[in-house]
Structures are given as C-alpha cells and as structure tokens.
Write an enzyme that holds these catalytic residues in place. Structure first.
Site, PDB file in Angstrom:
ATOM      1  N   LYS A  11       0.764  -1.306   0.094  1.00 37.75           N
ATOM      2  CA  LYS A  11      -0.011   0.036   0.058  1.00 37.75           C
ATOM      3  C   LYS A  11       0.848   1.353  -0.195  1.00 37.75           C
ATOM      4  CE  LYS A  11      -3.845  -2.402   2.263  1.00 37.75           C
ATOM      5  NZ  LYS A  11      -4.856  -2.187   3.336  1.00 37.75           N
ATOM      6  N   TYR A  51     -12.537  -2.061  -3.795  1.00 34.55           N
ATOM      7  CA  TYR A  51     -12.966  -2.027  -2.384  1.00 34.55           C
ATOM      8  C   TYR A  51     -14.517  -1.938  -2.404  1.00 34.55           C
ATOM      9  CZ  TYR A  51      -8.438  -2.120  -0.301  1.00 34.55           C
ATOM     10  OH  TYR A  51      -7.033  -2.406   0.153  1.00 34.55           O
ATOM     11  N   ARG A 104       2.651  -6.060   9.307  1.00 37.15           N
ATOM     12  CA  ARG A 104       1.839  -5.124   9.844  1.00 37.15           C
ATOM     13  C   ARG A 104       2.312  -4.733  11.363  1.00 37.15           C
ATOM     14  NH1 ARG A 104      -4.060  -7.118   7.611  1.00 37.15           N
ATOM     15  NH2 ARG A 104      -4.202  -5.797   5.846  1.00 37.15           N
ATOM     16  N   ASN A 114      -1.946   0.270   6.660  1.00 38.60           N
ATOM     17  CA  ASN A 114      -1.607  -0.944   7.268  1.00 38.60           C
ATOM     18  C   ASN A 114      -0.610  -1.560   6.232  1.00 38.60           C
ATOM     19  OD1 ASN A 114      -3.505  -1.776   5.707  1.00 38.60           O
ATOM     20  ND2 ASN A 114      -4.420  -3.184   7.348  1.00 38.60           N
ATOM     21  N   HIS A 117      -2.317  -5.432   1.517  1.00 36.68           N
ATOM     22  CA  HIS A 117      -3.689  -6.063   1.426  1.00 36.68           C
ATOM     23  C   HIS A 117      -3.268  -7.462   0.904  1.00 36.68           C
ATOM     24  CE1 HIS A 117      -7.332  -7.308  -0.240  1.00 36.68           C
ATOM     25  NE2 HIS A 117      -6.626  -7.857  -1.057  1.00 36.68           N
ATOM     26  N   GLU A 128      -9.665 -11.456  -7.416  1.00 36.08           N
ATOM     27  CA  GLU A 128      -8.656 -10.250  -7.395  1.00 36.08           C
ATOM     28  C   GLU A 128      -7.350 -10.272  -8.036  1.00 36.08           C
ATOM     29  OE1 GLU A 128      -9.816  -9.230  -2.709  1.00 36.08           O
ATOM     30  OE2 GLU A 128      -7.935  -9.640  -3.061  1.00 36.08           O
TER      31      GLU A 128
HETATM   32  P1  GDP Z   1      -7.975  -7.006   5.887  1.00 38.65           P
HETATM   33  O1  GDP Z   1      -8.728  -8.024   5.154  1.00 38.65           O
HETATM   34  O2  GDP Z   1      -7.173  -7.162   6.967  1.00 38.65           O
HETATM   35  O3  GDP Z   1      -7.262  -6.072   4.796  1.00 38.65           O
HETATM   36  O4  GDP Z   1      -9.297  -5.923   6.484  1.00 38.65           O
HETATM   37  P2  GDP Z   1     -10.598  -5.390   5.849  1.00 38.65           P
HETATM   38  O5  GDP Z   1     -10.983  -6.496   4.651  1.00 38.65           O
HETATM   39  O6  GDP Z   1     -11.381  -5.556   7.096  1.00 38.65           O
HETATM   40  O7  GDP Z   1     -10.440  -4.100   5.555  1.00 38.65           O
HETATM   41  C1  GDP Z   1      -9.987  -3.628   4.297  1.00 38.65           C
HETATM   42  C2  GDP Z   1      -8.877  -2.655   4.733  1.00 38.65           C
HETATM   43  O8  GDP Z   1      -9.706  -1.345   5.123  1.00 38.65           O
HETATM   44  C3  GDP Z   1      -8.077  -2.749   5.824  1.00 38.65           C
HETATM   45  O9  GDP Z   1      -6.879  -3.478   5.397  1.00 38.65           O
HETATM   46  C4  GDP Z   1      -7.677  -1.426   6.168  1.00 38.65           C
HETATM   47  O10 GDP Z   1      -6.766  -0.672   5.174  1.00 38.65           O
HETATM   48  C5  GDP Z   1      -8.833  -0.547   6.350  1.00 38.65           C
HETATM   49  N1  GDP Z   1      -9.900  -0.674   7.431  1.00 38.65           N
HETATM   50  C6  GDP Z   1     -10.097  -1.902   8.094  1.00 38.65           C
HETATM   51  N2  GDP Z   1     -10.897  -1.536   9.178  1.00 38.65           N
HETATM   52  C7  GDP Z   1     -10.785   0.081   9.359  1.00 38.65           C
HETATM   53  C8  GDP Z   1     -10.971   0.881  10.262  1.00 38.65           C
HETATM   54  O11 GDP Z   1     -11.903   0.464  11.167  1.00 38.65           O
HETATM   55  N3  GDP Z   1     -10.818   2.156   9.977  1.00 38.65           N
HETATM   56  C9  GDP Z   1     -10.116   2.220   8.930  1.00 38.65           C
HETATM   57  N4  GDP Z   1      -9.812   3.992   8.623  1.00 38.65           N
HETATM   58  N5  GDP Z   1      -9.712   1.721   7.935  1.00 38.65           N
HETATM   59  C10 GDP Z   1      -9.911   0.575   8.083  1.00 38.65           C
END
Ligand code: GDP
Length: 140
Positions: A11, A51, A104, A114, A117, A128
């Site tokens: 990222k 997304y 991370r 973070n 992805h 994807e």
């Molecule tokens: P991942 O599969 O671990 O990447 O997590 P998710 O699919 O739940 O979320 C996708 C991405 O959205 C994450 O990698 C973060 O960059 C972002 N994200 C997830 N949860 C949060 C949150 O609570 N706040 C914010 N600002 N970004 C979030």
C-alpha cells in the site's frame, strides 16, 4: 495442502517509505514466491471498484482516498496454502493487534495505512488476481 495463489498489494504508506524490498523479503522468507508484480497508481475508479465490498463501511471513502494517495505494488504470491500463509505473514488488520514479527506489526502506521492487502479466501484471490493481471503476466 495445495499450491495456491493470492493477490497482495503493497500500500501507499509502504511505498512512500521505500519498504517494497523489506516487505518482499518477508513474503519470500515465509515461503511465498512473487510470480507477478507491478507498481502503479490506482485511479479513483479502480480503487472504488476494488473495495466495493466495503462501500457501506464508515471508513470506505477514507480507505479509497488513502489507496490513491501514492503508488502501490500489486503482486501475485504463490505457494503452499498461499492465501492463509500470506494472512499469517501480514498479521492482523489493526497493527496494535498484530502478532510480533508480522509485516503489519513491524511496518503499519495505522489500522488504515497498514502497509499490505492480502486476499482473504481462495475464491476472492482468483477474482482479485484477475482484477489486476492477465494470465500472460503471471510467470511461475
Ligand atoms: P484486511 O482483510 O485485513 O485488509 O481487512 P478488511 O478487509 O476488514 O479491511 C480492508 C482495509 O480497510 C484494511 O486493510 C484497512 O486498510 C482498512 N480498514 C479496516 N478497518 C478499518 C477501520 O476501522 N478504519 C479505517 N480507517 N480503515 C480500516
């Protein structure tokens, strides 16, 4: 256990800090092979489509803005149980909750910025990978 492929994205927070090589080292030391890789700048439209599954989440607009804020490196990783293995190497979404030695934990700036992805299932991985790569761009 089967050989799988998964989609990875380094990222903008990580490319900005010149961490592509350090992160790739984690993948390779974790037994994952980078079989396709390209650095690009996501358009607003591409980030929104990628997304779309999160469109109803409160952080969606902020996440899209972050993902277009700088270059990303999109990659296909291959290896034994690559989807789960990559999730293990990445660590939990929130760096404060990520295990020691994960990408991370060591590199992420915040729950949003973070650093990486990774696909969360083999089905999503296939979708994807096809989102970013033609079959001819993947070189195992
Ligand atoms: P991942 O599969 O671990 O990447 O997590 P998710 O699919 O739940 O979320 C996708 C991405 O959205 C994450 O990698 C973060 O960059 C972002 N994200 C997830 N949860 C949060 C949150 O609570 N706040 C914010 N600002 N970004 C979030």
């Amino acid at each position: 256990m089967a050989i799988e492929r998964t989609l990875s994205i380094i990222k903008p927070d990580a490319t900005r800090r010149n961490l592509t090589g350090a992160i790739n080292d984690r993948f390779e030391r974790g037994g994952l092979r980078i079989v396709a890789q390209k650095r690009l700048r996501l358009s607003q439209e591409t980030a929104e489509r990628f997304y779309a599954v999160h469109a109803e989440r409160p952080f969606y607009r902020s996440l899209v803005s972050f993902m277009v804020s700088g270059p990303v490196v999109v990659q296909v990783l291959e290896g034994e149980s690559a989807v789960a293995k990559n999730r293990e190497v990445m660590g939990a979404t929130d760096p404060a909750k990520a295990a020691a030695g994960t990408i991370r934990k060591d590199f992420a700036e915040s729950i949003e910025a973070n650093s990486v992805h990774g696909s969360d299932s083999p089905e999503n991985a296939a979708q994807e990978i096809a989102f970013f790569f033609a079959g001819t761009e993947i070189c195992p």
